[in-house]
Design a protein around this motif. Structure first.
Motif, short mmCIF file in Angstrom:
data_model
loop_
_atom_site.label_atom_id
_atom_site.label_comp_id
_atom_site.label_asym_id
_atom_site.label_seq_id
_atom_site.Cartn_x
_atom_site.Cartn_y
_atom_site.Cartn_z
N ARG A 10 -5.51 -35.33 -52.86
CA ARG A 10 -5.40 -36.62 -52.14
C ARG A 10 -4.32 -36.53 -51.06
O ARG A 10 -4.47 -37.05 -49.96
CB ARG A 10 -5.11 -37.74 -53.12
CG ARG A 10 -5.14 -39.11 -52.50
CD ARG A 10 -4.92 -40.19 -53.56
NE ARG A 10 -5.04 -41.50 -53.00
CZ ARG A 10 -6.14 -42.21 -52.98
NH1 ARG A 10 -7.24 -41.73 -53.50
NH2 ARG A 10 -6.16 -43.42 -52.45
N PHE A 11 -3.21 -35.87 -51.40
CA PHE A 11 -2.13 -35.68 -50.43
C PHE A 11 -2.64 -34.88 -49.24
O PHE A 11 -2.41 -35.24 -48.09
CB PHE A 11 -0.94 -34.98 -51.09
CG PHE A 11 0.19 -34.72 -50.14
CD1 PHE A 11 1.15 -35.70 -49.92
CD2 PHE A 11 0.29 -33.52 -49.47
CE1 PHE A 11 2.19 -35.47 -49.04
CE2 PHE A 11 1.33 -33.28 -48.58
CZ PHE A 11 2.28 -34.26 -48.36
N GLU A 12 -3.34 -33.79 -49.53
CA GLU A 12 -3.87 -32.93 -48.47
C GLU A 12 -4.85 -33.69 -47.59
O GLU A 12 -4.81 -33.58 -46.36
CB GLU A 12 -4.54 -31.70 -49.09
CG GLU A 12 -4.91 -30.64 -48.09
CD GLU A 12 -5.39 -29.36 -48.76
OE1 GLU A 12 -4.99 -28.28 -48.30
OE2 GLU A 12 -6.14 -29.46 -49.73
N THR A 18 -5.87 -28.82 -43.78
CA THR A 18 -5.77 -27.95 -44.95
C THR A 18 -4.38 -27.33 -44.96
O THR A 18 -3.93 -26.76 -43.96
CB THR A 18 -6.84 -26.84 -44.90
OG1 THR A 18 -8.12 -27.46 -44.80
CG2 THR A 18 -6.78 -25.97 -46.14
N LEU A 19 -3.69 -27.45 -46.09
CA LEU A 19 -2.34 -26.91 -46.20
C LEU A 19 -2.40 -25.42 -46.51
O LEU A 19 -3.19 -24.98 -47.33
CB LEU A 19 -1.58 -27.64 -47.31
CG LEU A 19 -1.44 -29.16 -47.17
CD1 LEU A 19 -0.70 -29.72 -48.39
CD2 LEU A 19 -0.72 -29.53 -45.89
N ARG A 123 0.09 -45.60 -56.68
CA ARG A 123 -0.39 -44.38 -56.03
C ARG A 123 -0.13 -44.43 -54.51
O ARG A 123 0.31 -43.46 -53.91
CB ARG A 123 -1.87 -44.18 -56.33
CG ARG A 123 -2.39 -42.82 -55.97
CD ARG A 123 -3.83 -42.59 -56.37
NE ARG A 123 -4.71 -43.65 -55.86
CZ ARG A 123 -5.37 -44.52 -56.61
NH1 ARG A 123 -5.29 -44.46 -57.91
NH2 ARG A 123 -6.14 -45.44 -56.06
N ALA A 124 -0.36 -45.60 -53.89
CA ALA A 124 -0.14 -45.75 -52.45
C ALA A 124 1.33 -45.57 -52.09
O ALA A 124 1.66 -44.92 -51.09
CB ALA A 124 -0.65 -47.11 -51.98
N GLU A 129 5.58 -42.31 -49.67
CA GLU A 129 6.90 -41.68 -49.81
C GLU A 129 6.80 -40.15 -49.67
O GLU A 129 7.64 -39.52 -49.03
CB GLU A 129 7.53 -42.05 -51.15
CG GLU A 129 7.96 -43.49 -51.25
CD GLU A 129 9.25 -43.81 -50.52
OE1 GLU A 129 10.04 -42.90 -50.24
OE2 GLU A 129 9.45 -45.00 -50.23
N ALA A 130 5.77 -39.56 -50.27
CA ALA A 130 5.60 -38.11 -50.19
C ALA A 130 5.29 -37.66 -48.77
O ALA A 130 5.84 -36.66 -48.29
CB ALA A 130 4.50 -37.66 -51.15
N LEU A 131 4.43 -38.39 -48.07
CA LEU A 131 4.10 -38.03 -46.68
C LEU A 131 5.33 -38.13 -45.79
O LEU A 131 5.57 -37.28 -44.93
CB LEU A 131 2.98 -38.93 -46.15
CG LEU A 131 1.60 -38.65 -46.70
CD1 LEU A 131 0.63 -39.76 -46.31
CD2 LEU A 131 1.08 -37.29 -46.24
N TYR A 132 6.14 -39.16 -46.00
CA TYR A 132 7.38 -39.30 -45.22
C TYR A 132 8.27 -38.08 -45.42
O TYR A 132 8.78 -37.49 -44.48
CB TYR A 132 8.12 -40.58 -45.61
CG TYR A 132 9.53 -40.60 -45.09
CD1 TYR A 132 9.79 -40.81 -43.74
CD2 TYR A 132 10.60 -40.34 -45.94
CE1 TYR A 132 11.08 -40.79 -43.25
CE2 TYR A 132 11.89 -40.32 -45.46
CZ TYR A 132 12.13 -40.55 -44.12
OH TYR A 132 13.41 -40.51 -43.64
N ARG A 133 8.46 -37.69 -46.68
CA ARG A 133 9.34 -36.56 -46.97
C ARG A 133 8.74 -35.24 -46.46
O ARG A 133 9.46 -34.37 -46.02
CB ARG A 133 9.60 -36.48 -48.47
CG ARG A 133 10.57 -37.52 -48.96
CD ARG A 133 10.53 -37.70 -50.47
NE ARG A 133 11.60 -38.51 -50.98
CZ ARG A 133 11.67 -39.83 -50.88
NH1 ARG A 133 10.72 -40.49 -50.29
NH2 ARG A 133 12.68 -40.50 -51.37
#
Length: 179
Positions: A10-12, A18-19, A123-124, A129-133
């Protein structure tokens, strides 16, 4: 067992690309850290616990035993025992158990509680927060490209004010105690 509040897939997808191996490793560390911050802030793990046994203690000589914050929401109670013996004199209520017979100093309660899936707002928040970091570099406070200047907040190992506001409903309520 620790769970990620947001799966790496989901993060990717949220990054739109693609990471590679190094980016994926960075993302996993960030997702783990953000998941730990959210669960610590909320005081619960957002997992599904089926047939878990916990020990609950009634306060003083009360006949009510309230569900601790970290057990909510409770879906069902399978059994209650006292000193290994079945205890059947209770009623299950949304806020806890009400003892209908003699006081018991400690109850072993087998119950099902928690979340079958991470709530959408949790989850949102974790994803945001993860995308910001992921997209900011620790120690970088400003970038300039031509006349365009972008200022960044310094990385803090905490959740943003807006994230904390959204998650507040999952925290234990603040209560006052009379003396």
């Amino acid at each position: 067992m620790f769970i990620f509040l947001v799966p790496i897939e989901r993060f990717e997808a949220a990054t739109g690309s693609t990471l590679d191996t190094q980016e994926r490793a960075k993302a996993l560390v960030i997702l783990e850290d953000v998941s730990a911050l959210v669960t610590a802030f909320c005081g619960r793990d957002f997992q599904w616990h089926e047939n878990a046994t916990v020990t609950l203690y009634p306060s003083t000589l009360a006949r009510s035993v309230y569900w601790p914050h970290e057990l909510k929401p409770v879906t069902s109670v399978q059994a209650v025992t006292v000193n290994g013996q079945p205890y059947a004199s209770y009623e299950v209520r949304p806020e806890g158990l009400v003892l209908t017979a003699d006081y018991a100093p400690a109850l072993q309660v087998t119950l099902t509680y928690g979340y079958q899936s991470v709530p959408g707002d949790v989850r949102a928040v974790a994803l945001t927060e993860a995308l910001y970091r992921f997209n900011s570099e620790p120690g970088v406070s400003q970038e300039q490209v031509g006349d365009l200047i972008t200022d960044y907040m310094m990385f803090q190992p905490t959740l943003s004010r807006e994230s904390r506001r959204v998650l507040r409903r999952y925290r234990p309520p603040i209560r006052s105690v009379g003396l």
